[in-house]
Design a protein around this motif. Sequence first.
Motif, PDB file in Angstrom:
ATOM      1  N   GLY A  39       0.828  -1.209   0.000  1.00 43.36           N
ATOM      2  CA  GLY A  39       0.000   0.000   0.000  1.00 43.36           C
ATOM      3  C   GLY A  39       0.856   1.250   0.000  1.00 43.36           C
ATOM      4  O   GLY A  39       0.543   2.232  -0.676  1.00 43.36           O
ATOM      5  N   ALA A  40       1.960   1.222   0.738  1.00 45.63           N
ATOM      6  CA  ALA A  40       2.849   2.375   0.811  1.00 45.63           C
ATOM      7  C   ALA A  40       3.493   2.641  -0.550  1.00 45.63           C
ATOM      8  O   ALA A  40       3.564   3.780  -1.003  1.00 45.63           O
ATOM      9  N   ALA A  41       3.941   1.567  -1.202  1.00 46.68           N
ATOM     10  CA  ALA A  41       4.568   1.723  -2.523  1.00 46.68           C
ATOM     11  C   ALA A  41       3.550   2.281  -3.513  1.00 46.68           C
ATOM     12  O   ALA A  41       3.849   3.166  -4.320  1.00 46.68           O
ATOM     13  N   HIS A  42       2.309   1.783  -3.400  1.00 49.97           N
ATOM     14  CA  HIS A  42       1.245   2.242  -4.284  1.00 49.97           C
ATOM     15  C   HIS A  42       0.958   3.724  -4.042  1.00 49.97           C
ATOM     16  O   HIS A  42       0.845   4.516  -4.977  1.00 49.97           O
ATOM     17  N   LEU A  43       0.876   4.110  -2.758  1.00 49.24           N
ATOM     18  CA  LEU A  43       0.603   5.512  -2.421  1.00 49.24           C
ATOM     19  C   LEU A  43       1.704   6.414  -2.964  1.00 49.24           C
ATOM     20  O   LEU A  43       1.435   7.459  -3.567  1.00 49.24           O
ATOM     21  N   SER A  44       2.946   5.988  -2.784  1.00 47.62           N
ATOM     22  CA  SER A  44       4.073   6.781  -3.280  1.00 47.62           C
ATOM     23  C   SER A  44       3.978   6.961  -4.798  1.00 47.62           C
ATOM     24  O   SER A  44       4.137   8.062  -5.325  1.00 47.62           O
ATOM     25  N   ALA A  45       3.666   5.864  -5.485  1.00 48.02           N
ATOM     26  CA  ALA A  45       3.578   5.922  -6.952  1.00 48.02           C
ATOM     27  C   ALA A  45       2.421   6.798  -7.406  1.00 48.02           C
ATOM     28  O   ALA A  45       2.554   7.617  -8.317  1.00 48.02           O
ATOM     29  N   MET A  46       1.249   6.643  -6.744  1.00 42.54           N
ATOM     30  CA  MET A  46       0.066   7.411  -7.149  1.00 42.54           C
ATOM     31  C   MET A  46       0.267   8.904  -6.902  1.00 42.54           C
ATOM     32  O   MET A  46      -0.192   9.744  -7.666  1.00 42.54           O
ATOM     33  N   LEU A  47       0.975   9.225  -5.806  1.00 39.79           N
ATOM     34  CA  LEU A  47       1.259  10.635  -5.519  1.00 39.79           C
ATOM     35  C   LEU A  47       2.126  11.233  -6.628  1.00 39.79           C
ATOM     36  O   LEU A  47       1.822  12.301  -7.155  1.00 39.79           O
TER      37      LEU A  47
ATOM     38  N   LEU B  10      -5.528   8.201  -6.573  1.00 37.31           N
ATOM     39  CA  LEU B  10      -4.798   8.790  -5.448  1.00 37.31           C
ATOM     40  C   LEU B  10      -5.645   8.706  -4.176  1.00 37.31           C
ATOM     41  O   LEU B  10      -5.147   8.352  -3.104  1.00 37.31           O
ATOM     42  N   ALA B  13      -5.612   5.296  -2.892  1.00 39.99           N
ATOM     43  CA  ALA B  13      -4.310   4.969  -2.286  1.00 39.99           C
ATOM     44  C   ALA B  13      -4.218   5.505  -0.860  1.00 39.99           C
ATOM     45  O   ALA B  13      -3.653   4.861   0.015  1.00 39.99           O
ATOM     46  N   CYS B  16      -5.411   3.469   2.351  1.00 37.04           N
ATOM     47  CA  CYS B  16      -4.630   2.417   3.022  1.00 37.04           C
ATOM     48  C   CYS B  16      -4.095   2.897   4.361  1.00 37.04           C
ATOM     49  O   CYS B  16      -3.632   2.101   5.167  1.00 37.04           O
ATOM     50  N   SER B  44       5.961  11.522  -1.210  1.00 32.70           N
ATOM     51  CA  SER B  44       6.156  10.414  -2.154  1.00 32.70           C
ATOM     52  C   SER B  44       7.599   9.921  -2.122  1.00 32.70           C
ATOM     53  O   SER B  44       7.866   8.712  -2.065  1.00 32.70           O
ATOM     54  N   LEU B  47       8.446   8.153   1.256  1.00 36.85           N
ATOM     55  CA  LEU B  47       7.841   6.827   1.310  1.00 36.85           C
ATOM     56  C   LEU B  47       8.710   5.837   0.544  1.00 36.85           C
ATOM     57  O   LEU B  47       9.032   4.753   1.038  1.00 36.85           O
ATOM     58  N   LEU B  51      10.767   2.718   2.203  1.00 30.61           N
ATOM     59  CA  LEU B  51      10.514   1.337   1.787  1.00 30.61           C
ATOM     60  C   LEU B  51      11.793   0.662   1.316  1.00 30.61           C
ATOM     61  O   LEU B  51      12.020  -0.522   1.552  1.00 30.61           O
TER      62      LEU B  51
END
Lengths: 203, 203
Positions: A39-47, B10, B13, B16, B44, B47, B51
């Motif tokens: 979820g964190a990786a996804h949030l970072s990417a979406m941001l 977004l 995301a 989460c 971003s 994060l 990770l």
Amino acid sequence: MSLSPRLEALIDAFCCLPGVGRKSAQRMAFHLLERDRDGAAHLSAMLGDALEHIGRCELCQTFSETDRCPVCQDHTRNPELLCVVESPADLVAIEQSGDFSGYYFVLLGHLSPIDGIGPEDIGVDRLLEQIRQRGVRELIMATNATVEGDATAHYIADRVDESVVTITRPAQGLPVGGELGVVDGGTLSHALRGRRPLTGQFE
Amino acid sequence: MSLSPRLEALIDAFCCLPGVGRKSAQRMAFHLLERDRDGAAHLSAMLGDALEHIGRCELCQTFSETDRCPVCQDHTRNPELLCVVESPADLVAIEQSGDFSGYYFVLLGHLSPIDGIGPEDIGVDRLLEQIRQRGVRELIMATNATVEGDATAHYIADRVDESVVTITRPAQGLPVGGELGVVDGGTLSHALRGRRPLTGQFE
């Protein structure tokens, strides 16, 4: 003991979110690292993706991935109605009510001399140009029902040629389902001053 | 009207994050895009950075950027004391109290058969190995004061050789500054059952 520097940096970064203080930021950082790394990786990417691709509509200034937003591209709408709101979130709220068929103009906030936000920062000139271009007949000033929102609405109204355009403001009064006893005094006086004949109000 | 697809992505995301529902997620996304794009880019990046670089300490399993965390690298601590906690946040809380000088072991949660979390998932074997290696004399079971935390503490206690290691659990009772009238019944019975002589309690 201090946390690891990267963890500290992540917690600080979460503090930029509205309503998130240090404690919540720490909880978010720990939760993501402990339980939801995907979820964190996804949030970072979406941001990153949103920052890169989401700009503003060249007509109404709302968030858009294209030069013009879907609302401004929709030619079945009524060009004589223009609704002025403070933020894209307000536009979404009005669209979700399903009761408005015109176009929008999204200010970039509200007038606030104390923060150095003047008419040019909220795009008043672009708004006036749109009113002319679209042939607007009614301008609905749906800025927030706050002191700043009222002031902004009045400032814009002063700049608009009222011989051509009617300027309105959404009604203020009791919320649907609201009980009289728990409504604040200011709202109650608005509701009373704005009273309408019983026969007409369900039209 | 639906929002632009990237904006929707977004907002999803952000859901989460713990305690963040759709409304808060929307507020966060709008706030960042409208007012704090630098903060969003920073979040971003942090994060992604966290990770990539934050893993777990090979000894105590807490978050660490290095193979061993600063606590485990600190050789001035008392190796005979080992404190077992559920999460890195608990470790930080105990460190901040400044009242513990031993080492830690961070479980990856607590036993929860219903979620399929068994002893191997919380690293019980690694804990037992550490107890032997470090020559631990007292094991402080500082898992949460919940049903799951209690069960986990008892399970681990059963696996430890009590002829060598003393097993303790932090006292349960009134919080400092707490008023008797507002404390719940369970806490109050613990406080009464665990009462201590007045002369000894400020030692």
